[in-house]
Structures are given as C-alpha cells and as structure tokens.
Design a protein around this motif. Sequence first.
Motif, short mmCIF file in Angstrom:
data_model
loop_
_atom_site.label_atom_id
_atom_site.label_comp_id
_atom_site.label_asym_id
_atom_site.label_seq_id
_atom_site.Cartn_x
_atom_site.Cartn_y
_atom_site.Cartn_z
N SER A 293 1.74 9.86 5.90
CA SER A 293 1.25 9.32 7.17
C SER A 293 -0.24 9.57 7.35
CB SER A 293 2.03 9.93 8.34
OG SER A 293 3.40 9.57 8.27
N THR A 294 -0.70 10.74 6.93
CA THR A 294 -2.12 11.05 7.03
C THR A 294 -2.95 10.11 6.15
OG1 THR A 294 -1.60 13.37 7.45
CG2 THR A 294 -3.86 12.87 6.80
N LEU A 295 -2.46 9.84 4.94
CA LEU A 295 -3.17 8.93 4.05
C LEU A 295 -3.21 7.52 4.65
CD1 LEU A 295 -4.58 8.18 1.45
CD2 LEU A 295 -2.33 8.05 0.33
N LEU A 296 -2.09 7.07 5.23
CA LEU A 296 -2.07 5.75 5.86
C LEU A 296 -3.09 5.66 6.99
CD1 LEU A 296 1.77 4.96 6.01
CD2 LEU A 296 0.06 3.81 4.61
N SER A 297 -3.20 6.72 7.78
CA SER A 297 -4.17 6.70 8.88
C SER A 297 -5.60 6.66 8.35
CB SER A 297 -3.96 7.91 9.79
OG SER A 297 -4.34 9.10 9.13
N MET A 298 -5.87 7.36 7.24
CA MET A 298 -7.21 7.31 6.66
C MET A 298 -7.54 5.92 6.14
SD MET A 298 -7.31 11.00 4.68
CE MET A 298 -9.04 10.85 4.23
N LEU A 299 -6.55 5.25 5.56
CA LEU A 299 -6.77 3.88 5.11
C LEU A 299 -6.95 2.94 6.30
CD1 LEU A 299 -4.14 3.77 2.22
CD2 LEU A 299 -6.63 3.83 1.98
N ALA A 300 -6.21 3.20 7.38
CA ALA A 300 -6.34 2.38 8.59
C ALA A 300 -7.76 2.46 9.15
CB ALA A 300 -5.34 2.82 9.64
N LYS A 301 -8.40 3.61 9.03
CA LYS A 301 -9.75 3.78 9.54
C LYS A 301 -10.82 3.40 8.52
CE LYS A 301 -8.77 8.05 10.81
NZ LYS A 301 -8.88 9.43 11.38
N GLY A 302 -10.48 3.50 7.22
CA GLY A 302 -11.51 3.33 6.20
C GLY A 302 -11.58 1.97 5.55
N VAL A 303 -10.48 1.25 5.47
CA VAL A 303 -10.47 -0.04 4.77
C VAL A 303 -11.16 -1.12 5.62
CG1 VAL A 303 -9.01 -1.86 3.81
CG2 VAL A 303 -8.40 0.53 3.45
N SER A 304 -11.97 -1.92 4.98
CA SER A 304 -12.67 -3.01 5.68
C SER A 304 -11.66 -4.08 6.06
CB SER A 304 -13.75 -3.61 4.78
OG SER A 304 -14.67 -2.61 4.36
N ALA A 305 -11.49 -4.33 7.36
CA ALA A 305 -10.57 -5.35 7.85
C ALA A 305 -10.97 -5.71 9.27
CB ALA A 305 -9.13 -4.87 7.80
N ASP A 306 -10.58 -6.92 9.72
CA ASP A 306 -10.85 -7.33 11.10
C ASP A 306 -9.86 -6.69 12.06
OD1 ASP A 306 -12.97 -9.14 10.36
OD2 ASP A 306 -11.44 -10.52 9.64
N VAL A 307 -8.59 -6.63 11.65
CA VAL A 307 -7.52 -6.09 12.49
C VAL A 307 -6.59 -5.27 11.61
CG1 VAL A 307 -5.64 -6.63 14.09
CG2 VAL A 307 -7.62 -8.13 13.98
N VAL A 308 -6.06 -4.19 12.15
CA VAL A 308 -5.07 -3.38 11.46
C VAL A 308 -3.77 -3.45 12.26
CG1 VAL A 308 -4.47 -1.08 10.59
CG2 VAL A 308 -6.87 -1.82 10.63
N VAL A 309 -2.67 -3.79 11.60
CA VAL A 309 -1.35 -3.83 12.24
C VAL A 309 -0.49 -2.75 11.59
CG1 VAL A 309 0.71 -5.19 12.71
CG2 VAL A 309 -1.55 -6.28 12.74
N ILE A 310 0.03 -1.84 12.40
CA ILE A 310 0.78 -0.70 11.90
C ILE A 310 2.21 -0.77 12.42
CG2 ILE A 310 0.91 1.81 11.75
CD1 ILE A 310 -2.10 1.87 12.41
N GLY A 311 3.19 -0.80 11.53
CA GLY A 311 4.59 -0.77 11.91
C GLY A 311 5.18 0.60 11.64
N LEU A 312 5.53 1.32 12.70
CA LEU A 312 6.14 2.65 12.56
C LEU A 312 7.65 2.47 12.74
CD1 LEU A 312 3.58 4.78 14.63
CD2 LEU A 312 3.66 4.39 12.15
N ILE A 313 8.36 2.45 11.64
CA ILE A 313 9.79 2.11 11.62
C ILE A 313 10.62 3.38 11.55
CG2 ILE A 313 11.56 0.76 10.43
CD1 ILE A 313 9.06 -0.69 9.07
N GLY A 314 11.39 3.65 12.61
CA GLY A 314 12.23 4.84 12.60
C GLY A 314 11.45 6.13 12.67
N GLU A 315 10.26 6.09 13.25
CA GLU A 315 9.42 7.29 13.37
C GLU A 315 10.04 8.26 14.38
OE1 GLU A 315 6.98 9.55 12.01
OE2 GLU A 315 6.19 7.55 11.56
N ARG A 316 9.86 9.56 14.13
CA ARG A 316 10.32 10.56 15.09
C ARG A 316 9.55 10.39 16.40
NH1 ARG A 316 10.71 13.36 10.09
NH2 ARG A 316 8.46 13.71 10.09
N GLY A 317 10.30 10.42 17.51
CA GLY A 317 9.70 10.14 18.81
C GLY A 317 8.53 11.05 19.15
N ARG A 318 8.65 12.33 18.83
CA ARG A 318 7.58 13.27 19.19
C ARG A 318 6.31 13.01 18.38
NH1 ARG A 318 6.34 16.80 15.43
NH2 ARG A 318 7.78 17.26 13.73
#
Length: 436
Positions: free
Chosen positions: A169-194
Amino acid sequence: MQATAQRIRHMGMSRYFGSVQAIQAGTIRLAGLGHHASVGDRVSFSMPYGASLAGEVVSLEAGFVHVLPEGPPEGMSQGTEAELLFAPRLAPADSWIGRIIDPLGQPLDGRPLAAGPRARAFRSPPPPAASRNRLGARLDTGLAVFDTLLPLVRGQRMGLFAGSGVGKSTLLSMLAKGVSADVVVIGLIGERGRELREFVEETLGDEGLARAVVIAATSDQSPLMRRRCAWAAMTVAEHFRDQGKHVLFLADSITRFAEAHREIALSAGEAASYRGFPPSTSQLIMSLAERSGPGPQGSGDITAIFSVLVAGSDMEEPVADILRGTLDGHVVLDRAIAERGRFPAVDVLRSVSRSLPHAASLSENALIARARAMLGIYAESELMVRAGLYAAGTDPKLDEAVRINPALDAFFSRKSDDARQSFQFLAEALAGQGGR
C-alpha cells in the motif's frame, strides 16, 4: 441542475414489485419479478422498522428470481415486498477529483457529491483492439528502480505481487504521488475500515488526494459491493480517459475482487474449480484488465497497476497466475528483503517490465543488462558468501558482484527526479559508488 435532469431522464414510468418466497443458502428467492428482472439488476426490500436492504439478482429460474442481499436479512420474512431497481449505473463527474466515494457513487467524506451528465454501465466493453493506441513514452515515477530496471510507460498494465505487510500500500501511494498523470483513480477493494482514513490522510496525503478519486468498499461490506468497487473505479477512469486525459489506475487488490466474485458465483450455483475459484474468475479478471491500457485513437490512456495478495509468495496461486499472463509486466515484493529494511522490497530478478527494451536507449539497456547479470551472479552464491565460505580471487565476476552489491542494494531504495538521474545513480552503483 445537470444531476437533477439526469435523474429525471432515468426515472421509469412503471414500478415493479415482487415478494419473498424463501431464504436459503444465503440467497433470497422472489416471486413476481420473473418477466422483468435481469441478472445484475438491484432489488430493494421493504424491511421492518424502516430499515433498508438491497440486493442483486444473481440467477433466474421459471417464475422466480434469486437475489444475493447486500447485508444480513435479519427481520425479513415470507411475503416481504421487494421493488426492482434495475441495473445500477454510475455518472462520474470532473468534480469527483479529490473525493472519496463508495461503489455506487455516494460520498464517504461527508460532503455533497454531484453526479455527472452521463450515466455509465459498470461493466463496459474494452476499446476495440484494432483501434487502440500503442504504448506511449516512459513515465517518471520518482523511484530509481522503476525508472530503470522496471520502467513504466504510458498505457502499460503492471501487476504488483506481494504478501500482507510487505509495503504494498505504501508503494502504491508513492506511485500515486510520483507518476506523471492527469488524474489518479484508486480502487480500495475490501480494505480494512480503520485503514481508509489513514491511507488517504497519511499514506496518500493532501498532495496525492488533490489529483485523485478514491473509490472504497471496506472488508465488512457484502461481496457485491467489494466486486462492484473495482468496476466503479474502472468506470471513473474511463470517464477521464474519454476526455483525452492520462489516467493512472491503482487497484488494491485484485485478490479481494476475485474472492468477492467467488462468494457471489458460488451462491448463484456456479461450481467451484481450481482452489475453490469458479471457472468465470479468469474472464472476470481479464475483462477488467482489458478495459485499462491504451485508449482508442483520439482519447487518453489508462496506465494501470493491479496489486495481488500472494500468500507465502506463491506466484502459482490462481489469481496471480491469471493476472501475470494478462499484464505487461509484474513486480514482486519479497518479505525477506522487507525484513532487512530495504524499501521498496522489490525482488528485481523475479520482476519484469515488458516495455523493455523499447522503453530504454541502447546505453540504458546495457546498464540494465549488466545490473541484472550482477544480481544473478550474486544470488547464485549468496548463501556461500554470507556463510563466509567464499574466497576472493577464485571468480573475477563473482568478485565484482560482491564488491558492488552493497551499492546496488542501496540503489533500489533511491528516489530520483527523473529517469536520467536514475540511470546516473545506476551507473554509479555498478561502479561500486553511490548510496541512499
């Protein structure tokens, strides 16, 4: 105003009702809707004391409809009234950027959310294969290992394979902030509520959320909502792709998407197959993956990263095996590497990007080939080296691999401004120089 007009256009002139006949094996059998309902339609139940409960039609038989509820059916009895809502649709809007929503397009952040002017089906076909764009240019990621040995190009689809607690999850967040893109769409499937708020506020942060749409279905929700979460996220990504934008799509995780489908398919009567997954799992995963990638000519692209939970690093388990053969590369995170403190814990020798060699120049490919060769030579003798059984001078290539291994290992944790700087760091590491 547009949202109101859109709702009016989709209002039906007739309403259809049925009644509960039986509740068994987790499904509800309805009478009275057999000639109107279709598989995939939603149904709303009139529960006692004003409670609300919906479900989805999963199978049909003569005169009856079988519905899988989205919650526990406590309080339901024979004769309970059910209204047919037909197939759900999603109407994404540009104003959804920076928001957190559920798979039905309802806000989860406590603020009003306007629907867009066009309602879309959750399961759209992929673009026609013959008219799709080709893979685009290499993307800067901010992480040296992905800028060099495992490059990501525009429109590429990559898999991220990892066990729990390895830093996925930490790596995904770093890619979400670092990769060049116009929009980032993140699907959190079955993530723990907390963890939802923690991921958004701390891991993703204000910088990442400012250009992102987060679609979440927590682990306590029904398999219907968890499965729909992936479809909803892809539908939102397609909305921005059709505007000509470059979309970075992150799904965490496809394993929980497949597990949710397994629950639904087994409830609908489909037979279990390999390791309990029904035969339809392959088509489910591949059809989702095919919706991403290069868009049709004249539109944008969806660069996708799908994470997969692999128990015990078993890359042959069904979901990992299906997805690995579908995508344009895979990245394996190793627990042993994470436990010795290197992040991201990428096992480079087990990872591959199919954008190579085209994503790099001749000189860059030469550096990549040499780095992989040195890693392979060291890996073959690592146990002997760590046990103190290796004597320097017996093998010149192994001598060099042992000499540069600390610098190469440190290189994999380095951040960079762009690919040019990343290759400079790689050249330094292969010379036995550089560090964190």
